[in-house]
Design a protein around this motif. Sequence first.
Motif, PDB file in Angstrom:
ATOM      1  N   LYS A  89       1.268  -1.289   0.598  1.00 38.07           N
ATOM      2  CA  LYS A  89      -0.348   0.147   0.139  1.00 38.07           C
ATOM      3  C   LYS A  89       0.606   1.464   0.500  1.00 38.07           C
ATOM      4  CE  LYS A  89      -3.832  -1.944   2.691  1.00 38.07           C
ATOM      5  NZ  LYS A  89      -5.204  -2.345   3.044  1.00 38.07           N
ATOM      6  N   SER A  90       2.539   0.763  -0.349  1.00 26.02           N
ATOM      7  CA  SER A  90       3.040   2.513  -0.117  1.00 26.02           C
ATOM      8  C   SER A  90       3.107   2.706  -1.500  1.00 26.02           C
ATOM      9  CB  SER A  90       3.983   2.013  -0.110  1.00 26.02           C
ATOM     10  OG  SER A  90       5.149   1.030  -0.250  1.00 26.02           O
ATOM     11  N   THR A  91       3.041   4.182  -2.032  1.00 22.72           N
ATOM     12  CA  THR A  91       3.019   5.263  -3.386  1.00 22.72           C
ATOM     13  C   THR A  91       4.705   4.823  -3.981  1.00 22.72           C
ATOM     14  OG1 THR A  91       1.656   6.437  -1.896  1.00 22.72           O
ATOM     15  CG2 THR A  91       3.700   7.127  -4.437  1.00 22.72           C
ATOM     16  N   ILE A  92       4.247   3.931  -5.062  1.00 21.87           N
ATOM     17  CA  ILE A  92       5.506   3.867  -6.068  1.00 21.87           C
ATOM     18  C   ILE A  92       5.516   5.117  -7.103  1.00 21.87           C
ATOM     19  CG2 ILE A  92       5.707   3.242  -7.880  1.00 21.87           C
ATOM     20  CD1 ILE A  92       4.494   0.064  -6.415  1.00 21.87           C
ATOM     21  N   ARG A  93       6.490   5.900  -7.492  1.00 23.20           N
ATOM     22  CA  ARG A  93       6.838   6.724  -8.036  1.00 23.20           C
ATOM     23  C   ARG A  93       7.933   6.130  -9.686  1.00 23.20           C
ATOM     24  NH1 ARG A  93       6.785   9.052  -3.082  1.00 23.20           N
ATOM     25  NH2 ARG A  93       5.274  10.920  -3.653  1.00 23.20           N
ATOM     26  N   ILE A  94       7.310   6.527 -10.733  1.00 27.56           N
ATOM     27  CA  ILE A  94       7.995   5.589 -11.590  1.00 27.56           C
ATOM     28  C   ILE A  94       8.039   6.609 -12.316  1.00 27.56           C
ATOM     29  CG2 ILE A  94       7.376   4.550 -13.976  1.00 27.56           C
ATOM     30  CD1 ILE A  94       7.243   3.198 -11.319  1.00 27.56           C
ATOM     31  N   PHE A  95       9.336   7.003 -13.208  1.00 23.42           N
ATOM     32  CA  PHE A  95       9.347   8.265 -14.857  1.00 23.42           C
ATOM     33  C   PHE A  95       9.505   7.767 -15.775  1.00 23.42           C
ATOM     34  CE2 PHE A  95      10.039   9.524 -10.311  1.00 23.42           C
ATOM     35  CZ  PHE A  95       9.544  10.715 -10.136  1.00 23.42           C
ATOM     36  N   LYS A  96       8.880   8.356 -16.848  1.00 24.12           N
ATOM     37  CA  LYS A  96       9.213   7.524 -18.003  1.00 24.12           C
ATOM     38  C   LYS A  96       9.812   8.179 -18.751  1.00 24.12           C
ATOM     39  CE  LYS A  96       6.800   5.248 -21.668  1.00 24.12           C
ATOM     40  NZ  LYS A  96       8.176   3.701 -21.680  1.00 24.12           N
ATOM     41  N   ASN A  97      11.253   8.501 -19.734  1.00 26.88           N
ATOM     42  CA  ASN A  97      11.326   9.257 -20.977  1.00 26.88           C
ATOM     43  C   ASN A  97      10.938   9.570 -22.396  1.00 26.88           C
ATOM     44  OD1 ASN A  97      12.190   6.823 -22.140  1.00 26.88           O
ATOM     45  ND2 ASN A  97      13.421   7.411 -23.481  1.00 26.88           N
ATOM     46  N   LEU A  98       9.147   8.305 -22.111  1.00 32.90           N
ATOM     47  CA  LEU A  98       8.668   8.887 -23.593  1.00 32.90           C
ATOM     48  C   LEU A  98       7.363   9.322 -22.766  1.00 32.90           C
ATOM     49  CD1 LEU A  98       9.881   6.573 -25.919  1.00 32.90           C
ATOM     50  CD2 LEU A  98      11.163   8.890 -25.937  1.00 32.90           C
ATOM     51  N   ARG A  99       6.427   9.476 -23.510  1.00 29.13           N
ATOM     52  CA  ARG A  99       4.778   9.336 -23.269  1.00 29.13           C
ATOM     53  C   ARG A  99       3.797   7.438 -22.627  1.00 29.13           C
ATOM     54  NH1 ARG A  99       0.670  10.248 -26.079  1.00 29.13           N
ATOM     55  NH2 ARG A  99      -0.472  11.723 -24.915  1.00 29.13           N
ATOM     56  N   VAL A 100       3.840   7.788 -21.902  1.00 29.39           N
ATOM     57  CA  VAL A 100       3.326   6.107 -21.510  1.00 29.39           C
ATOM     58  C   VAL A 100       2.521   5.939 -23.061  1.00 29.39           C
ATOM     59  CG1 VAL A 100       1.745   4.699 -20.082  1.00 29.39           C
ATOM     60  CG2 VAL A 100       2.753   7.008 -19.282  1.00 29.39           C
ATOM     61  N   CYS A 101       2.383   4.828 -22.878  1.00 26.09           N
ATOM     62  CA  CYS A 101       1.938   4.199 -24.384  1.00 26.09           C
ATOM     63  C   CYS A 101       0.417   3.851 -23.201  1.00 26.09           C
ATOM     64  CB  CYS A 101       1.946   2.542 -24.324  1.00 26.09           C
ATOM     65  SG  CYS A 101       1.158   1.286 -23.962  1.00 26.09           S
TER      66      CYS A 101
END
Length: 820
Positions: A768-780
């Motif tokens: 239940k903890s927050t997940i932070r993701i960083f992507k270099n392109l637009r999300v599909c």
Amino acid sequence: MFRVLQTCKGVHPLRFWPFLQACCTFSPAATTSLQFISDGYENENKDLDFKLLFSSCTNVHLAKRLHALLVLSGKAQDIFLSTGLVNLYANLGDVSFARHTFDQIQKKNIFTWNSMISAYARVRRYHEAVNCFYQLLLTSRLQPDSYTFPPVLKACGNMVDGKKMHCWVLKLGFEWDVFVAASLVHMYSRFGFLGVARKLFNNMPVRDMGSWNAMISGFCQNGNAAEALDLLDEMRLEGVKMDPVTVVSILPVCALSDDILVGILVHLYSIKHGLESDVFVSNALINMYAKFGNLGHAQRVFDQMEVRDLVSWNSIIAAYEQNEDPITALGLFKEMQLVRIQPDLLTAVSLASIVAQLSDHRNSQSVHGFVARRGWLMEDVIIGNAVADMYAKSGSVDSARRVFEGLPVKDVISWNTLITCYAQNGLASEAIEFYHMMVAHIEIIPNQGTWVSILPAYSHVGALQQGMKIHGRVIKNCLYLDVFVGTCLIDMYGKCGRLDDAMSLFYQVPRKSSVPWNAIISCHGIHGHGEKALKLFKEMMDDGVKPDHVTFVSLLAACSHSGLVDEGQWCFNVMQEKYGIKPSLKHYGSMVDLLGRAGRLDLAYNLIQNMPIQPDASVWGALLGACRIHGNFELGSIASDRLFEVDSENVGYYVLLSNIYANVGKWEGVNKVRSLARERGLKKTPGWSSIEVNNKVDVFYTGNQTHPRCEEIYEELEVLTAKMKSLGYVPDYSFVLQDVEDDEKEHILTSHSERLAIAFGIISTPPKSTIRIFKNLRVCGDCHEATKFISRITEREIIVRDSNRFHHFKNGICSCGDYW
């Protein structure tokens, strides 16, 4: 020369007259003064006109001839003449010969010692000046006088020596001498002890112009603008008129205190009292107006100058360069060359910045060669830093690195330049690695510029924990209220998904300029909070802060991400009508994106056709992106044709067009576009996603099989996919751009980088903890839908920042409202 002269002792000077006539080329009057020697012994008692001879020596060569004459005439030990020689050599820049002459004097008086001390101070050999003073105390029975202390106090390189000199002043009773007291004021001001300096100044029984200037200059040099202006008022109340030194000291303070009114009044005073004709005053006026961005006034001062020195040219060139008008600055540099003014180091620094602003790679190499031929890279780290920065801003990262590595001495600015170089050219990981290398050098102390350089790199990769460590160091160094550091921290927290922390910091930093406002508006925009961004803009106007072109780029982007078409059009109009800002290509690109995302493709196309400036790749790219979203194949083809005309080297546009073909099942078109990209040597930027766990950033690429926990990640994805399908998830194969079977398409979707990073976050962090993701392109689009299901299944908030904006997934809903 001394060895030859010593062999001539006791020989009458007459025998050397032909030699002296041949060697000594003095002025005609001086030559007449020498003529007595040729008249015979009866003229021996006549005195030479030594005053005229001394004034005729305009270079060291002539001074040595005069020295020879003094030795031959037996007057070399005359205390007045020998001391005059010491001063003559010093004034001509040969302090070593001055010292040699000084050492030959057998009976020195205090005037002789003062001359030698002054000679060292004049050529900035301060250590030798202080040593000469101590030698006076130790080797002679003479006592320093009031003329001894001003040059010695100027030469003091540290506060220890300064306090010792102050003790000697008190011991000998010279504290009431106006020149000594003024020198003490200047010395304490130089070391930042303004309280002591002001006390000395207040206790002076008589204050001359130099005293006032010393105190005013002390406040100016230490950034105490208010105190300097108050002292100026006090000086005027006592009826003391400003001189050129006062004006030159006070004008920079006007810029520092952002008080152009006082600056203009000082300018008027200079005109009224005839001080404007002084070249130093004019140069200071140019610099002041440049700081206020008033280039018209700066140019008028320059045009009215009867005499212009190198500083004048450097000042006007820097004025345009620092106010982002590199074309005019370059024109002035060429004009300077036409009038045969030789450039110096400061000219080269401005020239490097001009070329950087023009992004002129060819001329970057020319400037580098110009500097290297003069050996300046080896002499001064400032020009080395400027050349490295020039290459960095031109996108030549390797060249910037080579210049950096070739510098014999590297200061903190050198390191900051390279960190910024990597960060601004999209190499955030390299910037972070370089920062760690910098920290390993104990002698290099990070400063404000370091934090401003490294924080954007942490923002780019989403390294929140490492960014928070920098925040801690900033607090420790009392820089958290600095507007530039504070703005970078706001940007870092905002781009790492901590918008509440960004807002908290925003209300702590000074908000008198548009810089922090732009940052917080931009942060709300990328999070999809367009209404809040507009509310902040209205607060900004209410606070009397003038928006700039960056403000409106951020506002238009915020409206675009939130679908606020009417509000965006209002901003576009306000920018032009109320604030007189002409739309740039970035503004037009944002408007096309705003209209295009909202499905108003015809309006977007019409806007492009009616633009008063030629649309660039960013404008056509925005239209092409909108055509992909809404599946408009026909308009997309038009946009792509125009796009490849203005920028055929950006692989991203080929990918966009390929996606449009793939979405409508035109696989022949997909293959044609891909073949065209391959023929031009272009490769698609690989998609990656990063996640920070336990202060370590893990990066995943699509189909990644090399991670240590690879098997666990794919097993977790299989479980999640099964649960998602039971809740109604159906894979969207339109986001697979290969013509393969459905089961292969599903595998491709499952192994997208963002999904791998999310699965790794789930198995590596508490439930239940927050997940932070960083992507270099637009999300599909399929991953966007899948992440909504995953947030619902795992009862987690999943924050994903892609190349355009933030997506906050919670309870099966995304903050973007599927408008992205």
